[in-house]
Design a protein around this motif. Structure first.
Motif, PDB file in Angstrom:
ATOM      1  N   GLN A   1       8.311  10.913   2.455  1.00  0.00           N
ATOM      2  CA  GLN A   1       9.520  10.634   3.336  1.00  0.00           C
ATOM      3  C   GLN A   1       9.041   9.900   4.277  1.00  0.00           C
ATOM      4  O   GLN A   1       9.719   8.823   4.828  1.00  0.00           O
ATOM      5  CB  GLN A   1       9.831  12.008   3.835  1.00  0.00           C
ATOM      6  N   GLU A   2       7.836   9.957   5.340  1.00  0.00           N
ATOM      7  CA  GLU A   2       7.521   9.152   6.427  1.00  0.00           C
ATOM      8  C   GLU A   2       7.403   7.622   5.691  1.00  0.00           C
ATOM      9  O   GLU A   2       7.552   6.792   6.492  1.00  0.00           O
ATOM     10  CB  GLU A   2       6.035   9.572   6.797  1.00  0.00           C
ATOM     11  N   ALA A   3       6.671   7.535   4.463  1.00  0.00           N
ATOM     12  CA  ALA A   3       6.395   6.114   3.968  1.00  0.00           C
ATOM     13  C   ALA A   3       7.664   5.418   3.855  1.00  0.00           C
ATOM     14  O   ALA A   3       7.918   4.357   4.288  1.00  0.00           O
ATOM     15  CB  ALA A   3       5.471   6.250   2.727  1.00  0.00           C
ATOM     16  N   TRP A   4       8.693   6.108   2.999  1.00  0.00           N
ATOM     17  CA  TRP A   4       9.930   5.449   3.026  1.00  0.00           C
ATOM     18  C   TRP A   4      10.623   5.120   3.946  1.00  0.00           C
ATOM     19  O   TRP A   4      11.336   4.178   4.139  1.00  0.00           O
ATOM     20  CB  TRP A   4      10.729   6.151   1.710  1.00  0.00           C
TER      21      TRP A   4
ATOM     22  N   ALA B   1       0.965  -1.249  -0.162  1.00  0.00           N
ATOM     23  CA  ALA B   1      -0.106  -0.023  -0.111  1.00  0.00           C
ATOM     24  C   ALA B   1       0.774   1.340  -0.082  1.00  0.00           C
ATOM     25  O   ALA B   1       0.548   2.219  -0.854  1.00  0.00           O
ATOM     26  CB  ALA B   1      -0.890   0.037   1.214  1.00  0.00           C
ATOM     27  N   LEU B   2       1.995   1.191   0.715  1.00  0.00           N
ATOM     28  CA  LEU B   2       2.693   2.551   0.652  1.00  0.00           C
ATOM     29  C   LEU B   2       3.450   2.652  -0.460  1.00  0.00           C
ATOM     30  O   LEU B   2       3.659   3.982  -0.653  1.00  0.00           O
ATOM     31  CB  LEU B   2       3.651   2.387   2.024  1.00  0.00           C
ATOM     32  N   ARG B   3       4.151   1.710  -0.876  1.00  0.00           N
ATOM     33  CA  ARG B   3       4.718   1.932  -2.374  1.00  0.00           C
ATOM     34  C   ARG B   3       3.657   2.244  -3.367  1.00  0.00           C
ATOM     35  O   ARG B   3       4.125   2.891  -4.237  1.00  0.00           O
ATOM     36  CB  ARG B   3       5.354   0.399  -2.795  1.00  0.00           C
ATOM     37  N   THR B   4       2.493   1.805  -3.195  1.00  0.00           N
ATOM     38  CA  THR B   4       1.642   2.309  -4.445  1.00  0.00           C
ATOM     39  C   THR B   4       1.253   3.577  -4.313  1.00  0.00           C
ATOM     40  O   THR B   4       1.123   4.310  -5.332  1.00  0.00           O
ATOM     41  CB  THR B   4       0.439   1.203  -4.205  1.00  0.00           C
ATOM     42  N   ILE B   5       1.048   4.334  -3.011  1.00  0.00           N
ATOM     43  CA  ILE B   5       0.423   5.556  -3.054  1.00  0.00           C
ATOM     44  C   ILE B   5       1.990   6.617  -2.757  1.00  0.00           C
ATOM     45  O   ILE B   5       1.370   7.760  -2.767  1.00  0.00           O
ATOM     46  CB  ILE B   5      -0.601   5.644  -1.641  1.00  0.00           C
ATOM     47  N   SER B   6       2.880   6.138  -2.495  1.00  0.00           N
ATOM     48  CA  SER B   6       3.925   7.149  -2.150  1.00  0.00           C
ATOM     49  C   SER B   6       4.189   8.049  -3.274  1.00  0.00           C
ATOM     50  O   SER B   6       4.604   9.194  -3.014  1.00  0.00           O
ATOM     51  CB  SER B   6       5.316   6.463  -2.029  1.00  0.00           C
TER      52      SER B   6
ATOM     53  N   SER C   1       1.337  -0.279  14.094  1.00  0.00           N
ATOM     54  CA  SER C   1       0.501   0.716  13.402  1.00  0.00           C
ATOM     55  C   SER C   1       1.517   1.403  12.807  1.00  0.00           C
ATOM     56  O   SER C   1       2.565   1.764  13.153  1.00  0.00           O
ATOM     57  CB  SER C   1      -0.500   1.469  14.200  1.00  0.00           C
ATOM     58  N   VAL C   2       1.234   1.949  11.700  1.00  0.00           N
ATOM     59  CA  VAL C   2       1.797   2.916  10.702  1.00  0.00           C
ATOM     60  C   VAL C   2       0.969   4.088  10.391  1.00  0.00           C
ATOM     61  O   VAL C   2      -0.205   3.806   9.915  1.00  0.00           O
ATOM     62  CB  VAL C   2       2.577   2.107   9.298  1.00  0.00           C
ATOM     63  N   THR C   3       1.426   5.106  10.611  1.00  0.00           N
ATOM     64  CA  THR C   3       0.395   6.527  10.593  1.00  0.00           C
ATOM     65  C   THR C   3       1.136   7.505   9.288  1.00  0.00           C
ATOM     66  O   THR C   3       2.376   7.707   9.781  1.00  0.00           O
ATOM     67  CB  THR C   3       0.063   7.052  11.665  1.00  0.00           C
ATOM     68  N   LEU C   4       0.405   8.020   8.700  1.00  0.00           N
ATOM     69  CA  LEU C   4       0.869   9.100   7.656  1.00  0.00           C
ATOM     70  C   LEU C   4      -0.158  10.127   7.623  1.00  0.00           C
ATOM     71  O   LEU C   4      -1.504   9.881   7.726  1.00  0.00           O
ATOM     72  CB  LEU C   4       1.237   8.614   6.196  1.00  0.00           C
ATOM     73  N   THR C   5       0.288  11.616   7.619  1.00  0.00           N
ATOM     74  CA  THR C   5      -0.467  12.398   7.477  1.00  0.00           C
ATOM     75  C   THR C   5      -0.192  13.178   5.941  1.00  0.00           C
ATOM     76  O   THR C   5       0.737  13.398   5.709  1.00  0.00           O
ATOM     77  CB  THR C   5      -0.448  13.526   8.624  1.00  0.00           C
ATOM     78  N   GLN C   6      -1.400  13.239   5.270  1.00  0.00           N
ATOM     79  CA  GLN C   6      -1.433  13.893   3.834  1.00  0.00           C
ATOM     80  C   GLN C   6      -2.345  15.051   3.552  1.00  0.00           C
ATOM     81  O   GLN C   6      -3.605  14.818   4.034  1.00  0.00           O
ATOM     82  CB  GLN C   6      -1.798  12.454   2.725  1.00  0.00           C
ATOM     83  N   ASN C   7      -1.734  16.264   3.851  1.00  0.00           N
ATOM     84  CA  ASN C   7      -2.797  17.369   3.793  1.00  0.00           C
ATOM     85  C   ASN C   7      -3.521  17.427   5.075  1.00  0.00           C
ATOM     86  O   ASN C   7      -2.967  17.198   6.260  1.00  0.00           O
ATOM     87  CB  ASN C   7      -3.342  17.506   2.567  1.00  0.00           C
ATOM     88  N   ARG C   8      -4.872  17.272   4.924  1.00  0.00           N
ATOM     89  CA  ARG C   8      -5.802  17.158   5.917  1.00  0.00           C
ATOM     90  C   ARG C   8      -6.244  15.728   6.377  1.00  0.00           C
ATOM     91  O   ARG C   8      -7.086  15.453   7.101  1.00  0.00           O
ATOM     92  CB  ARG C   8      -7.031  18.080   5.619  1.00  0.00           C
TER      93      ARG C   8
END
Length: 132
Positions: free
Chosen positions: A58-61, A44-49, A82-89
């Motif tokens: 940067q957080e994803a990688w 999922a992270l590689r797909t959306i990065s 858990s893994v959490t990223l924040t993209q904009n809002r």
């Protein structure tokens, strides 16, 4: 599967940080090994990065290179991760929890309840139910 089996329950949640709404479950996955569970998040992270802003990317990688090892070790110790990223809002959180999957009863050789005969198949994907 005829006996309980250890595994991992994986979920992806999103949350709009500008509104007072509850997080929304976007996807779930049942994994039967720690590598399969963390691979689900990694894919999922590689797909959306490529679509993420620079900070979120940067957080994803960072997780893909460093955090993934720690996640795998924690899963092997039967700890939730858990893994959490924040993209904009939007906050995106992937969770992985150790679980025990219980087997379901087989329907073969079992007699179904009589009410199952009351339901008729539809003729098309959006056709209304036809009355007898």
């Amino acid at each position: 599967m005829d006996k309980p089996q250890r595994g991992y329950w994986c979920e992806c949640w999103t949350e709009d940080l500008t509104e007072e709404t509850r997080p929304v479950l976007r996807a779930s996955f049942d994994a039967y090994s720690a590598p399969q569970a963390d691979r689900w998040v990694a894919v999922a992270l590689r797909t959306i990065s490529p679509a993420l802003d620079p900070d979120a990317s940067q957080e994803a990688w960072e997780w893909l290179y460093d955090g993934r090892v720690a996640t795998r070790k924690a899963l092997l110790r039967a700890e939730s991760c858990s893994v959490t990223l924040t993209q904009n809002r939007t906050r995106i959180t992937w969770t992985i929890r150790p679980v025990i999957f219980l087997p379901l009863a087989h329907r073969q050789g079992s007699e179904l309840a009589s009410c199952t005969n009351d339901f008729k198949l539809r003729t098309g994907p959006h056709s209304p139910q036809q009355a007898d």
